[in-house]
Design a protein around this motif. Structure first.
Motif, PDB file in Angstrom:
ATOM      1  N   VAL A 151       0.818  -1.219   0.000  1.00 20.85           N
ATOM      2  CA  VAL A 151       0.000   0.000   0.000  1.00 20.85           C
ATOM      3  C   VAL A 151       0.848   1.265   0.000  1.00 20.85           C
ATOM      4  O   VAL A 151       0.419   2.308  -0.519  1.00 20.85           O
ATOM      5  N   GLY A 152       2.068   1.198   0.553  1.00 23.03           N
ATOM      6  CA  GLY A 152       2.914   2.377   0.675  1.00 23.03           C
ATOM      7  C   GLY A 152       3.096   3.165  -0.608  1.00 23.03           C
ATOM      8  O   GLY A 152       2.828   4.374  -0.640  1.00 23.03           O
ATOM      9  N   PRO A 153       3.504   2.518  -1.698  1.00 19.65           N
ATOM     10  CA  PRO A 153       3.680   3.277  -2.943  1.00 19.65           C
ATOM     11  C   PRO A 153       2.383   3.878  -3.465  1.00 19.65           C
ATOM     12  O   PRO A 153       2.388   4.976  -4.028  1.00 19.65           O
ATOM     13  N   LEU A 154       1.271   3.167  -3.285  1.00 23.55           N
ATOM     14  CA  LEU A 154      -0.012   3.699  -3.764  1.00 23.55           C
ATOM     15  C   LEU A 154      -0.407   4.942  -2.983  1.00 23.55           C
ATOM     16  O   LEU A 154      -0.837   5.950  -3.558  1.00 23.55           O
ATOM     17  N   LEU A 155      -0.263   4.885  -1.650  1.00 19.00           N
ATOM     18  CA  LEU A 155      -0.559   6.060  -0.832  1.00 19.00           C
ATOM     19  C   LEU A 155       0.384   7.204  -1.181  1.00 19.00           C
ATOM     20  O   LEU A 155      -0.037   8.368  -1.289  1.00 19.00           O
ATOM     21  N   GLY A 156       1.660   6.869  -1.385  1.00 21.46           N
ATOM     22  CA  GLY A 156       2.623   7.896  -1.773  1.00 21.46           C
ATOM     23  C   GLY A 156       2.253   8.538  -3.099  1.00 21.46           C
ATOM     24  O   GLY A 156       2.402   9.749  -3.274  1.00 21.46           O
ATOM     25  N   GLY A 157       1.739   7.730  -4.050  1.00 18.77           N
ATOM     26  CA  GLY A 157       1.344   8.277  -5.345  1.00 18.77           C
ATOM     27  C   GLY A 157       0.122   9.163  -5.254  1.00 18.77           C
ATOM     28  O   GLY A 157       0.067  10.244  -5.863  1.00 18.77           O
ATOM     29  N   VAL A 158      -0.881   8.734  -4.468  1.00 14.91           N
ATOM     30  CA  VAL A 158      -2.120   9.519  -4.334  1.00 14.91           C
ATOM     31  C   VAL A 158      -1.849  10.848  -3.641  1.00 14.91           C
ATOM     32  O   VAL A 158      -2.244  11.921  -4.120  1.00 14.91           O
ATOM     33  N   LEU A 159      -1.166  10.787  -2.487  1.00 16.09           N
ATOM     34  CA  LEU A 159      -0.867  12.017  -1.758  1.00 16.09           C
ATOM     35  C   LEU A 159       0.168  12.856  -2.497  1.00 16.09           C
ATOM     36  O   LEU A 159       0.106  14.088  -2.493  1.00 16.09           O
ATOM     37  N   GLY A 160       1.125  12.182  -3.151  1.00 13.58           N
ATOM     38  CA  GLY A 160       2.147  12.904  -3.898  1.00 13.58           C
ATOM     39  C   GLY A 160       1.609  13.608  -5.118  1.00 13.58           C
ATOM     40  O   GLY A 160       2.190  14.596  -5.597  1.00 13.58           O
ATOM     41  N   ASN A 161       0.467  13.132  -5.636  1.00 14.04           N
ATOM     42  CA  ASN A 161      -0.154  13.803  -6.777  1.00 14.04           C
ATOM     43  C   ASN A 161      -0.708  15.164  -6.379  1.00 14.04           C
ATOM     44  O   ASN A 161      -0.852  16.057  -7.208  1.00 14.04           O
ATOM     45  N   ILE A 162      -1.039  15.320  -5.096  1.00 17.38           N
ATOM     46  CA  ILE A 162      -1.497  16.605  -4.563  1.00 17.38           C
ATOM     47  C   ILE A 162      -0.302  17.499  -4.292  1.00 17.38           C
ATOM     48  O   ILE A 162      -0.253  18.660  -4.705  1.00 17.38           O
ATOM     49  N   SER A 163       0.673  16.942  -3.581  1.00 18.04           N
ATOM     50  CA  SER A 163       1.918  17.645  -3.267  1.00 18.04           C
ATOM     51  C   SER A 163       2.941  16.619  -2.809  1.00 18.04           C
ATOM     52  O   SER A 163       2.585  15.619  -2.170  1.00 18.04           O
ATOM     53  N   TRP A 164       4.212  16.861  -3.120  1.00 17.25           N
ATOM     54  CA  TRP A 164       5.235  15.937  -2.653  1.00 17.25           C
ATOM     55  C   TRP A 164       5.325  15.938  -1.131  1.00 17.25           C
ATOM     56  O   TRP A 164       5.868  14.999  -0.526  1.00 17.25           O
ATOM     57  N   ARG A 165       4.766  16.953  -0.478  1.00 17.29           N
ATOM     58  CA  ARG A 165       4.769  16.993   0.987  1.00 17.29           C
ATOM     59  C   ARG A 165       3.722  16.051   1.588  1.00 17.29           C
ATOM     60  O   ARG A 165       3.809  15.666   2.755  1.00 17.29           O
ATOM     61  N   GLY A 166       2.717  15.678   0.791  1.00 14.54           N
ATOM     62  CA  GLY A 166       1.601  14.887   1.290  1.00 14.54           C
ATOM     63  C   GLY A 166       1.990  13.577   1.956  1.00 14.54           C
ATOM     64  O   GLY A 166       1.510  13.278   3.069  1.00 14.54           O
ATOM     65  N   LEU A 244       1.427   3.238  -8.783  1.00  6.65           N
ATOM     66  CA  LEU A 244       0.848   1.974  -9.249  1.00  6.65           C
ATOM     67  C   LEU A 244       1.941   0.961  -9.606  1.00  6.65           C
ATOM     68  O   LEU A 244       1.811  -0.235  -9.319  1.00  6.65           O
ATOM     69  N   VAL A 245       3.009   1.441 -10.242  1.00  6.36           N
ATOM     70  CA  VAL A 245       4.121   0.543 -10.592  1.00  6.36           C
ATOM     71  C   VAL A 245       4.707  -0.089  -9.327  1.00  6.36           C
ATOM     72  O   VAL A 245       4.874  -1.315  -9.240  1.00  6.36           O
ATOM     73  N   PHE A 246       5.003   0.724  -8.338  1.00 11.16           N
ATOM     74  CA  PHE A 246       5.643   0.186  -7.139  1.00 11.16           C
ATOM     75  C   PHE A 246       4.655  -0.516  -6.215  1.00 11.16           C
ATOM     76  O   PHE A 246       5.060  -1.302  -5.352  1.00 11.16           O
ATOM     77  N   THR A 247       3.360  -0.273  -6.406  1.00 10.96           N
ATOM     78  CA  THR A 247       2.367  -1.090  -5.709  1.00 10.96           C
ATOM     79  C   THR A 247       2.386  -2.511  -6.265  1.00 10.96           C
ATOM     80  O   THR A 247       2.341  -3.490  -5.511  1.00 10.96           O
ATOM     81  N   GLY A 248       2.467  -2.628  -7.600  1.00 14.70           N
ATOM     82  CA  GLY A 248       2.612  -3.951  -8.200  1.00 14.70           C
ATOM     83  C   GLY A 248       3.853  -4.658  -7.701  1.00 14.70           C
ATOM     84  O   GLY A 248       3.830  -5.858  -7.378  1.00 14.70           O
ATOM     85  N   TRP A 249       4.945  -3.911  -7.616  1.00 14.67           N
ATOM     86  CA  TRP A 249       6.189  -4.446  -7.052  1.00 14.67           C
ATOM     87  C   TRP A 249       5.969  -4.897  -5.612  1.00 14.67           C
ATOM     88  O   TRP A 249       6.355  -6.002  -5.228  1.00 14.67           O
ATOM     89  N   GLY A 250       5.321  -4.054  -4.807  1.00 12.65           N
ATOM     90  CA  GLY A 250       5.116  -4.365  -3.397  1.00 12.65           C
ATOM     91  C   GLY A 250       4.210  -5.562  -3.182  1.00 12.65           C
ATOM     92  O   GLY A 250       4.417  -6.351  -2.250  1.00 12.65           O
ATOM     93  N   VAL A 251       3.200  -5.715  -4.024  1.00 12.87           N
ATOM     94  CA  VAL A 251       2.308  -6.874  -3.913  1.00 12.87           C
ATOM     95  C   VAL A 251       3.088  -8.167  -4.133  1.00 12.87           C
ATOM     96  O   VAL A 251       2.919  -9.150  -3.396  1.00 12.87           O
ATOM     97  N   LEU A 252       3.969  -8.174  -5.131  1.00 14.36           N
ATOM     98  CA  LEU A 252       4.785  -9.375  -5.376  1.00 14.36           C
ATOM     99  C   LEU A 252       5.772  -9.622  -4.238  1.00 14.36           C
ATOM    100  O   LEU A 252       6.021 -10.776  -3.869  1.00 14.36           O
ATOM    101  N   VAL A 253       6.352  -8.553  -3.687  1.00 12.47           N
ATOM    102  CA  VAL A 253       7.228  -8.716  -2.527  1.00 12.47           C
ATOM    103  C   VAL A 253       6.478  -9.416  -1.397  1.00 12.47           C
ATOM    104  O   VAL A 253       6.961 -10.386  -0.796  1.00 12.47           O
ATOM    105  N   ALA A 254       5.262  -8.928  -1.113  1.00 13.29           N
ATOM    106  CA  ALA A 254       4.476  -9.477  -0.013  1.00 13.29           C
ATOM    107  C   ALA A 254       4.085 -10.931  -0.270  1.00 13.29           C
ATOM    108  O   ALA A 254       4.218 -11.798   0.607  1.00 13.29           O
ATOM    109  N   ILE A 255       3.596 -11.225  -1.469  1.00 12.44           N
ATOM    110  CA  ILE A 255       3.134 -12.578  -1.789  1.00 12.44           C
ATOM    111  C   ILE A 255       4.272 -13.584  -1.700  1.00 12.44           C
ATOM    112  O   ILE A 255       4.145 -14.649  -1.076  1.00 12.44           O
ATOM    113  N   PHE A 256       5.398 -13.260  -2.304  1.00 17.76           N
ATOM    114  CA  PHE A 256       6.493 -14.232  -2.329  1.00 17.76           C
ATOM    115  C   PHE A 256       7.267 -14.273  -1.020  1.00 17.76           C
ATOM    116  O   PHE A 256       7.933 -15.265  -0.731  1.00 17.76           O
TER     117      PHE A 256
END
Length: 568
Positions: A151-166, A244-256
């Motif tokens: 979830v980290g990269p997805l949250l970072g992308g959503v909040l970062g789309n508003i501002s990098w401070r988010g 989204l890219v790093f969320t896909g990465w993170g999902v595979l990290v978690a699963i494996f």
């Protein structure tokens, strides 16, 4: 036998408070990836300057790992956890308010100190507070870890789309909530009797096996954080797309990490799993190096890299804890110190290499680092082999003298080929019925009973904590031996040591049964199903798969409220 735990999701509120903090903490691994280009643009910073966000965070985390045991053994696990959470809240918020790249880098260093204190104690607090036993606690911790990484990269992308401070402010708010919940809900834990020395983690690195595994992890983390810290720049994507890219990465990290690694380790063993995984990861990083300027290939390769990162995290951590001669928290601190140094330096070096050469070079070096890691690991092949062997400590019934019953026991055992009955027990209610069933089978066939219990350890893909004390394990076995002795059933007990995971417990019991030429193994059926059973490496399944004698399963539904009588 371990593995017969209650659902890990039926826990006290205190456990979920810490688990929530774990989710937020592990979000920090990929949280900043989506905002790296935005920070570079808005603050007029070069990519190498921006990668210092990783360097300061991870290098300081590495150094702080050396003091975590010293701190927690003096103020206790709960206070250490709260100090770590408070530091993360303060420095994450300050990073969000900063107006310069230097300020953010400095505040990320303070964040790293808090992160080290948190990582070092969160698993221990969850294990101590959980009602579902070691298995449930570890499954819940791994669930939190996987969720945070994904979830980290997805949250970072959503909040970062508003501002990098988010993302920085988001972490501060979430960690503040977790800190308050921890303060209110978690009970103070006893301060350890033994105070950990501040230099103990460094002294632990004198052990060849631990040092070799740590250096291998340094090489691996060099490649890992080269990809994580620099790959966002050549992708040319916006914050949400990077998320989204790093969320896909993170999902595979978690699963494996949770599912793939235990299966591979069970099939191939520790050494071969690590050799194969590092080699395949090197190939993926090599693909990234060759096609760095081809966004589609780069994106797919980065996501696929999550497979090998997840496997390596779990198998390497388990191997370190098995191979190390020192207490698990000390070994974890020593290992974390070395590997985080590699992870911290790699992104900054990557940025400097790009400025001096081209964008491909850092990834070629990352692939080379993995090859070096394989070569380093090869020097510890004997230690890895030893780590996979069955280790047991025999426990005899506690008596002030050797009565005739002890002599009868020695005569009854008579060697390894007498077809003993094995009772594999844990601390669950069904264990008494397991022993009683084993006693009845022994009486019918004229055999002795061997009581086996695997000493439980709390170890995950990212952290490790002291688990069941050897004295507790011995006491449990002695209690079963006393009941068998009172019934006139010849018996001997064993505590199986160094079970790296639940699947290893089943394999240890299987190997012990083969060594004794056992007639049958009596176990209790697992009491959890669904997702918990899927995430558990399953001691029962590994026993069924590998043992060469009959297996008798005691149904927990038939266990009476009073312990079953033992009859000879």
């Amino acid at each position: 036998m371990t593995g017969q735990a209650a659902s890990p999701f039926k826990q006290p509120k205190a456990v979920f408070a810490v688990a929530f903090a774990c989710v937020v903490s592990f979000m920090g691994i990929g949280l900043v990836d989506p905002i790296l280009p935005a920070i570079s643009h808005d603050l007029n910073a070069t990519p190498s300057q921006v990668t210092l966000l990783f360097t300061s965070y991870l290098v300081i985390t590495a150094v702080a790992m050396l003091i975590t045991g010293w701190v927690s053994s003096r103020i206790g696990a709960k206070k250490t956890l709260l100090v770590g959470l408070a530091l993360i809240v303060v420095f994450a918020a300050l990073a969000g308010t900063s107006g310069s790249i230097g300020g953010i880098v400095g505040f990320r260093a303070g964040w790293g100190v808090g992160n080290a204190l948190f990582i070092a104690t969160s698993l221990a607090v969850i294990v101590a507070s959980a009602s579902g036993g070691f298995v449930g606690a570890i499954i819940l911790y791994e669930t939190a870890l996987g969720l945070g990484i994904a979830v980290g990269p997805l949250l970072g992308g959503v909040l970062g789309n508003i501002s990098w401070r988010g993302p920085f402010f988001g972490v501060a708010v979430l960690m503040a909530i977790a800190a308050i919940a921890t303060l209110v809900l978690v009970k103070p834990l006893p301060i350890p009797e033994r105070k950990t020395g501040i230099l103990e983690p460094l002294r632990a690195l004198r052990h060849r096996g631990l040092a070799t595994m740590s250096l291998t992890a340094l090489c691996y983390n060099w490649a890992f954080f080269t990809v994580l810290g620099y790959a966002p720049f050549p992708m040319g994507l916006g914050a949400i797309q990077l998320g989204l890219v790093f969320t896909g990465w993170g999902v595979l990290v978690a699963i494996f990490s949770v599912f793939g690694a235990p299966k591979l380790q069970a099939r191939l063993g520790i050494a071969r799993t690590l050799y194969l995984n590092l080699f395949l990861f090197a190939l993926v990083v090599l693909v990234i190096a060759i096609w760095t300027t081809t966004p589609t290939v780069l994106i797919v390769a980065v996501i696929v890299a999550g497979v090998f990162i997840g496997i390596n995290n779990t198998v390497t951590t388990q191997a370190v804890m098995t191979i190390s001669p020192v207490e698990r928290p000390i070994a974890s601190a020593a290992y974390g110190f070395v590997r985080f140094i590699g992870g911290g330096l790699a992104p900054y070096v990557a940025g400097k290499l790009v400025e001096a050469t081209n964008v491909h070079v850092p990834f070629f070096i990352g692939a080379g680092a993995l090859v070096v890691g394989i070569a380093v690991l090869r020097t510890a092949h004997k230690e890895l082999a030893v780590a996979e062997r069955v280790q047991a400590e025999s426990v005899r019934p506690a008596r002030p003298a050797d009565p005739p019953a002890t002599l009868e026991l020695a005569t009854a055992l008579g060697g390894t080929g007498n077809g003993v009955i094995i009772a594999a027990v844990d601390d669950s209610p069904v264990a008494a019925q397991v022993t009683a069933t084993a006693a009845r089978l022994a009486a019918v066939h004229g055999r002795a009973v061997h009581v086996l219990h695997a000493q439980e350890h709390a170890s995950t893909s990212e952290s490790s904590a002291n688990g069941e004390a050897l004295g507790q394990a011995e006491a449990l076995v002695r209690a079963h031996l006393a009941r068998l002795e009172a019934a006139g059933v010849p018996a001997v007990g064993h505590v199986l040591l160094n079970a790296a995971d639940h699947g290893a417990v089943g394999r240890l019991i299987s190997a012990h049964a083969d060594e004794l030429a056992a007639r049958a193994v009596v176990i209790g059926a697992p009491t959890h199903g669904g997702l918990p059973a899927l995430m558990d490496a399953s001691a029962s399944r590994e026993l069924w798969r590998t043992v060469h004698c009959d297996v008798v399963i005691v149904n927990p539904a038939t266990v009476p409220s009073e312990p079953a009588p033992v009859t000879g």
